[in-house]
Motif scaffolding. Structure first.
Motif, PDB file in Angstrom:
ATOM      1  N   ALA A 174       0.831  -1.208   0.000  1.00 39.94           N
ATOM      2  CA  ALA A 174       0.000   0.000   0.000  1.00 39.94           C
ATOM      3  C   ALA A 174       0.864   1.256   0.000  1.00 39.94           C
ATOM      4  CB  ALA A 174      -0.935  -0.007   1.215  1.00 39.94           C
ATOM      5  N   LYS A 175       1.929   1.231   0.803  1.00 40.05           N
ATOM      6  CA  LYS A 175       2.853   2.372   0.846  1.00 40.05           C
ATOM      7  C   LYS A 175       3.592   2.506  -0.479  1.00 40.05           C
ATOM      8  CE  LYS A 175       5.237   5.680   2.814  1.00 40.05           C
ATOM      9  NZ  LYS A 175       4.620   7.000   3.110  1.00 40.05           N
ATOM     10  N   GLN A 176       3.946   1.399  -1.091  1.00 42.39           N
ATOM     11  CA  GLN A 176       4.576   1.432  -2.409  1.00 42.39           C
ATOM     12  C   GLN A 176       3.693   2.166  -3.412  1.00 42.39           C
ATOM     13  OE1 GLN A 176       5.339  -2.603  -3.606  1.00 42.39           O
ATOM     14  NE2 GLN A 176       7.427  -2.618  -2.783  1.00 42.39           N
ATOM     15  N   GLN A 177       2.413   1.822  -3.414  1.00 36.27           N
ATOM     16  CA  GLN A 177       1.503   2.425  -4.376  1.00 36.27           C
ATOM     17  C   GLN A 177       1.342   3.928  -4.135  1.00 36.27           C
ATOM     18  OE1 GLN A 177      -0.033   0.682  -7.133  1.00 36.27           O
ATOM     19  NE2 GLN A 177      -0.043   2.858  -7.629  1.00 36.27           N
ATOM     20  N   SER A 178       1.279   4.329  -2.877  1.00 37.07           N
ATOM     21  CA  SER A 178       1.150   5.758  -2.598  1.00 37.07           C
ATOM     22  C   SER A 178       2.408   6.518  -3.008  1.00 37.07           C
ATOM     23  CB  SER A 178       0.862   5.988  -1.112  1.00 37.07           C
ATOM     24  OG  SER A 178       1.956   5.612  -0.308  1.00 37.07           O
ATOM     25  N   LEU A 179       3.570   5.914  -2.810  1.00 33.04           N
ATOM     26  CA  LEU A 179       4.823   6.555  -3.235  1.00 33.04           C
ATOM     27  C   LEU A 179       4.877   6.707  -4.749  1.00 33.04           C
ATOM     28  CD1 LEU A 179       7.359   4.762  -0.875  1.00 33.04           C
ATOM     29  CD2 LEU A 179       6.880   7.226  -0.913  1.00 33.04           C
ATOM     30  N   MET A 180       4.311   5.737  -5.465  1.00 33.63           N
ATOM     31  CA  MET A 180       4.326   5.783  -6.925  1.00 33.63           C
ATOM     32  C   MET A 180       3.106   6.519  -7.499  1.00 33.63           C
ATOM     33  SD  MET A 180       5.889   2.138  -8.215  1.00 33.63           S
ATOM     34  CE  MET A 180       4.507   1.148  -7.611  1.00 33.63           C
ATOM     35  N   THR A 181       2.463   7.325  -6.671  1.00 36.52           N
ATOM     36  CA  THR A 181       1.334   8.137  -7.118  1.00 36.52           C
ATOM     37  C   THR A 181       1.760   9.588  -7.207  1.00 36.52           C
ATOM     38  OG1 THR A 181      -0.302   6.654  -6.141  1.00 36.52           O
ATOM     39  CG2 THR A 181      -1.001   8.915  -6.577  1.00 36.52           C
ATOM     40  N   THR A 182       1.517  10.198  -8.347  1.00 37.57           N
ATOM     41  CA  THR A 182       1.800  11.623  -8.555  1.00 37.57           C
ATOM     42  C   THR A 182       0.489  12.345  -8.796  1.00 37.57           C
ATOM     43  OG1 THR A 182       3.962  11.134  -9.555  1.00 37.57           O
ATOM     44  CG2 THR A 182       3.014  13.309  -9.978  1.00 37.57           C
ATOM     45  N   VAL A 183       0.252  13.400  -8.012  1.00 46.13           N
ATOM     46  CA  VAL A 183      -0.936  14.223  -8.186  1.00 46.13           C
ATOM     47  C   VAL A 183      -0.513  15.570  -8.760  1.00 46.13           C
ATOM     48  CG1 VAL A 183      -2.848  15.401  -7.045  1.00 46.13           C
ATOM     49  CG2 VAL A 183      -2.199  13.099  -6.324  1.00 46.13           C
ATOM     50  N   ILE A 184      -1.146  15.959  -9.859  1.00 45.48           N
ATOM     51  CA  ILE A 184      -0.863  17.230 -10.507  1.00 45.48           C
ATOM     52  C   ILE A 184      -2.117  18.082 -10.410  1.00 45.48           C
ATOM     53  CG2 ILE A 184      -0.205  18.371 -12.661  1.00 45.48           C
ATOM     54  CD1 ILE A 184       1.115  15.602 -13.389  1.00 45.48           C
ATOM     55  N   VAL A 261      -3.717  20.199   1.157  1.00 46.25           N
ATOM     56  CA  VAL A 261      -2.473  19.581   0.704  1.00 46.25           C
ATOM     57  C   VAL A 261      -1.570  19.400   1.914  1.00 46.25           C
ATOM     58  CG1 VAL A 261      -0.437  19.769  -0.774  1.00 46.25           C
ATOM     59  CG2 VAL A 261      -2.632  20.681  -1.559  1.00 46.25           C
ATOM     60  N   ILE A 262      -1.111  18.182   2.143  1.00 46.14           N
ATOM     61  CA  ILE A 262      -0.147  17.894   3.202  1.00 46.14           C
ATOM     62  C   ILE A 262       0.984  17.069   2.607  1.00 46.14           C
ATOM     63  CG2 ILE A 262      -1.884  18.022   5.023  1.00 46.14           C
ATOM     64  CD1 ILE A 262      -1.930  14.980   5.096  1.00 46.14           C
ATOM     65  N   ALA A 263       1.962  16.745   3.404  1.00 47.35           N
ATOM     66  CA  ALA A 263       3.136  16.030   2.901  1.00 47.35           C
ATOM     67  C   ALA A 263       2.769  14.666   2.335  1.00 47.35           C
ATOM     68  CB  ALA A 263       4.166  15.878   4.015  1.00 47.35           C
ATOM     69  N   GLU A 264       1.747  14.038   2.894  1.00 49.55           N
ATOM     70  CA  GLU A 264       1.404  12.661   2.496  1.00 49.55           C
ATOM     71  C   GLU A 264       0.438  12.588   1.322  1.00 49.55           C
ATOM     72  OE1 GLU A 264       1.222  13.773   5.635  1.00 49.55           O
ATOM     73  OE2 GLU A 264       3.102  12.870   6.332  1.00 49.55           O
ATOM     74  N   GLY A 265      -0.150  13.723   0.915  1.00 50.92           N
ATOM     75  CA  GLY A 265      -1.079  13.672  -0.203  1.00 50.92           C
ATOM     76  C   GLY A 265      -2.022  14.860  -0.227  1.00 50.92           C
ATOM     77  N   VAL A 266      -3.107  14.733  -0.987  1.00 45.93           N
ATOM     78  CA  VAL A 266      -4.058  15.833  -1.155  1.00 45.93           C
ATOM     79  C   VAL A 266      -5.468  15.343  -0.843  1.00 45.93           C
ATOM     80  CG1 VAL A 266      -2.645  16.892  -2.952  1.00 45.93           C
ATOM     81  CG2 VAL A 266      -4.471  15.332  -3.607  1.00 45.93           C
ATOM     82  N   THR A 267      -6.320  16.303  -0.457  1.00 44.27           N
ATOM     83  CA  THR A 267      -7.731  16.022  -0.263  1.00 44.27           C
ATOM     84  C   THR A 267      -8.506  16.679  -1.395  1.00 44.27           C
ATOM     85  OG1 THR A 267      -7.477  15.956   2.147  1.00 44.27           O
ATOM     86  CG2 THR A 267      -9.709  16.255   1.275  1.00 44.27           C
ATOM     87  N   VAL A 268      -9.194  15.864  -2.176  1.00 47.59           N
ATOM     88  CA  VAL A 268      -9.987  16.354  -3.304  1.00 47.59           C
ATOM     89  C   VAL A 268     -11.361  15.711  -3.263  1.00 47.59           C
ATOM     90  CG1 VAL A 268      -8.019  16.839  -4.824  1.00 47.59           C
ATOM     91  CG2 VAL A 268      -9.008  14.553  -4.797  1.00 47.59           C
ATOM     92  N   PRO A 274      -3.444   9.597  -1.092  1.00 42.68           N
ATOM     93  CA  PRO A 274      -2.018   9.542  -0.753  1.00 42.68           C
ATOM     94  C   PRO A 274      -1.171   9.705  -2.011  1.00 42.68           C
ATOM     95  CG  PRO A 274      -3.226   7.658   0.144  1.00 42.68           C
ATOM     96  CD  PRO A 274      -4.126   8.322  -0.840  1.00 42.68           C
ATOM     97  N   ALA A 275      -0.061  10.421  -1.889  1.00 41.69           N
ATOM     98  CA  ALA A 275       0.794  10.658  -3.059  1.00 41.69           C
ATOM     99  C   ALA A 275       2.241  10.840  -2.633  1.00 41.69           C
ATOM    100  CB  ALA A 275       0.318  11.887  -3.830  1.00 41.69           C
ATOM    101  N   GLY A 276       3.139  10.326  -3.451  1.00 41.97           N
ATOM    102  CA  GLY A 276       4.565  10.514  -3.213  1.00 41.97           C
ATOM    103  C   GLY A 276       5.059  11.835  -3.740  1.00 41.97           C
ATOM    104  N   THR A 277       4.401  12.363  -4.792  1.00 41.98           N
ATOM    105  CA  THR A 277       4.789  13.629  -5.402  1.00 41.98           C
ATOM    106  C   THR A 277       3.539  14.437  -5.721  1.00 41.98           C
ATOM    107  OG1 THR A 277       6.686  12.543  -6.445  1.00 41.98           O
ATOM    108  CG2 THR A 277       6.099  14.726  -7.265  1.00 41.98           C
TER     109      THR A 277
END
Length: 453
Positions: A174-184, A261-268, A274-277
Motif C-alpha cells: 500500500a505504501k509502495q503504491q502511494s509513493l508511486m502516485t503523482t498528483v498534478i 495539501v499535506i506532505a502525504e497527499g491531497v484532499t480532493v 495519498p501521493a509521493g509527489t
C-alpha cells in the motif's frame, strides 16, 4: 521608509562604472527581467543610439515552455537555458546587470537593488514575470511544488525519482503504491504536459530499471477545479486531450477542487489521496512590480496598463508580459503566454527609438494570435489556430518543430533535437539524476520475503 523611497537617496551607478546613468547624453532605458518580454525589448533596442541596461537576478534566459521536460527527466537545464550576456553580446549598447530589484522610485526615476545601489533611467520597462499562486494557502507550497524555475524543475524531478527509489525498498504494498502516485493540480498546458510526461516516464523509461516494484502500475492523477482540461482551448480539443491522457493511464478528475495539501497527499472532493509527489500548476500571481510602483493591480497582482502598455499617469514606465493586465480587442485580458510577452516586448522596444529620438507617440499594442499548442504525450498534441485546429501526430510534430525553432542558440536546438530523436527511438531519458542535498532513502527495518520463502 519603503525601498522605492530609499532608492532616491541611494548611490547611483551604471554597469560601466559611470554614475550618471548615461553615456554621451544618450537616453537610458532600463529593462527589468530577461524573460521573453524583456529580452525581446532589449533585442529591438540593440544597435540603436540608446543606452540599455538589462537587469535580472539570474544570468540566463530560460525557455519556460520546455521546463516540464527538465522536471520529467527528458532534458537537462542547460538544454533550455542560455546566458543573457551571450544572447545580447552583439549589441554594444546593451549592458547586463546581475541584480535583484527591490523597489522603484518613480519621482527620482531610480531602480533600487538589493545590494543597496540604484540604477537611474529615462524609460523603464518592467517584465518581471509571475510566480505560483496557492489561492491563499501558501502553506501548501512546501508540499506542492510549482514549475517556474530550474530549481522547481529539479525539485520535482528529484521528488518523482526519489519516490520510486523509496518504493523499491518499501515492504508495504500500500505504501509502495502511494509513493508511486503523482498528483498534478491544474489542467492547463503545464499540468497536461506534466501529467503525460510523468505517465510516459513511469510506463516506458523506468519500467525496466527496478526489481521489486512495477513502475507501470504507477498512478498519475490530474486534478482540475473547472469542467474540462485545457480550458483555453476549444472544447473539441479539450475532449481529445482528455481521451489521450486517459489512454496514457492518467486519471483525470474535473470539477474537483483541491481542499487540502499535506506532505502525504491531497484532499480532493472530500477524499484523501495519498501521493509521493504533488505538482502545482493551478494558478499564478504576478511579481511584486505593482507594489514597487504603487499603482493599481488586479487580484493576481497584474498592473493595469494603457493601450500602449504604459502605466497610467507614468508614460515613462511600461509593464509587459505576465506582470501586465493588458486587454484584447474583445475586452478580455490577454493570456499569460510566451507569444504575448514576446510581441509586447517587440512592440515597446521597437517603438521606443522613434519615441525617444523623434518624439513620435507610442502606438497602441495589438496582439496577433499565432496559435496555441500543447503536447500530451508521444505522438499526441493539440494545436489551435482559430479556424484551423489540429490534433494527434500532426499537431505533435508541429509542436516539436515550433519549440525547437523558438529555442535560442544553435547548440540548444541541436541538442534538444538529438535527445528527442534518441528518446523517441529508445523510450529512454538521459537526465534521470537526483540532485541537490537529497540523501539516500532510509530502509525500513523489515526483511523482504521472496515467493520461495
Amino acid at each position: 521608509m519603503t525601498a522605492a523611497k530609499e532608492a532616491a537617496d541611494l548611490p547611483t551607478a551604471s554597469p560601466s562604472g559611470r554614475h550618471d546613468g548615461h553615456r554621451a547624453g544618450r537616453p537610458h532605458v532600463v529593462i527589468i527581467g530577461a524573460g521573453f518580454a524583456g529580452l525581446a525589448a532589449a533585442n529591438e533596442l540593440g544597435g540603436k543610439d540608446i543606452d540599455v541596461t538589462l537587469i535580472d537576478r539570474r544570468n540566463y534566459h530560460l525557455f519556460v515552455p520546455l521546463l516540464y521536460q527538465v522536471a520529467s527527466a527528458a532534458l537537462s537545464p542547460a538544454d533550455i537555458a542560455e546566458p543573457i550576456r551571450r544572447i545580447v553580446s552583439h549589441h554594444p549598447n546593451i549592458e547586463v546587470m546581475l541584480g535583484e530589484v527591490v523597489g522603484i522610485d518613480k519621482e527620482s526615476k531610480k531602480v533600487a537593488l538589493a545590494d543597496g545601489s540604484a540604477v537611474p533611467y529615462d524609460r523603464l520597462i518592467v517584465a518581471t514575470g509571475s510566480t505560483h499562486s496557492y489561492f491563499g494557502h501558501d502553506e501548501w507550497e512546501k508540499y506542492a511544488t510549482g514549475l517556474k524555475t530550474i530549481e522547481d524543475a529539479r525539485q520535482i524531478r528529484g521528488r518523482v525519482l526519489m519516490a520510486f527509489e523509496q518504493a523499491e525498498i518499501c515492504p508495504d504494498p500500500a505504501k509502495q503504491q502511494s509513493l508511486m502516485t503523482t498528483v498534478i493540480v491544474g489542467a492547463g498546458p503545464t499540468g497536461v504536459e506534466m501529467a503525460g510526461a510523468i505517465a510516459e516516464l513511469s510506463r516506458h523509461t523506468l519500467a525496466r530499471d527496478f526489481r521489486n516494484i512495477n513502475p507501470e502500475t504507477a498512478r498519475v492523477i490530474l486534478v482540475e477545479a473547472g469542467p474540462r482540461v485545457l480550458p483555453a482551448f476549444p472544447p473539441e480539443l479539450s475532449e481529445y486531450a482528455h481521451r489521450a491522457l486517459t489512454q496514457l493511464g492518467v486519471t483525470v478528475m474535473v470539477d474537483t477542487p483541491v481542499e487540502d495539501v499535506i506532505a502525504e497527499g491531497v484532499t480532493v472532493g472530500g477524499r484523501f489521496v495519498p501521493a509521493g509527489t504533488i505538482v502545482w500548476g493551478a494558478g499564478v500571481r504576478a511579481s511584486p512590480a505593482g507594489t514597487w510602483l504603487g499603482v493599481e493591480t488586479d487580484k493576481a497582482g497584474r498592473v493595469k496598463v494603457e493601450d500602449d502598455l504604459g502605466v497610467p499617469g507614468h508614460p515613462d514606465i511600461f509593464v509587459l508580459g505576465d506582470t501586465a493586465l493588458a486587454m484584447h480587442d474583445d475586452g478580455q485580458p490577454l493570456p499569460g503566454l510566451a507569444q504575448v510577452a514576446k510581441q509586447q516586448g517587440e512592440h515597446v522596444g521597437g517603438n521606443l527609438n522613434a519615441h525617444l529620438t523623434r518624439g513620435a507617440p507610442m502606438p497602441p499594442f495589438r496582439f496577433k494570435n499565432r496559435g496555441n499548442l500543447a503536447t500530451i504525450g508521444r505522438n499526441s498534441a493539440v494545436a489551435d489556430f482559430g479556424k484551423t485546429k489540429l490534433k494527434g501526430f500532426t499537431a505533435w510534430l508541429l509542436w516539436g518543430i515550433v519549440h525547437v525553432y523558438l529555442l535560442i542558440g544553435f547548440r540548444n536546438r541541436l541538442l534538444v533535437t538529438m535527445q528527442w530523436l534518441v528518446a523517441y527511438v529508445t523510450y529512454q531519458r538521459g537526465a534521470r539524476l537526483i540532485t541537490g542535498e537529497r540523501k539516500a532513502p532510509i530502509r525500513e527495518n523489515h526483511r523482504r520475503t521472496s515467493a520461495a520463502e
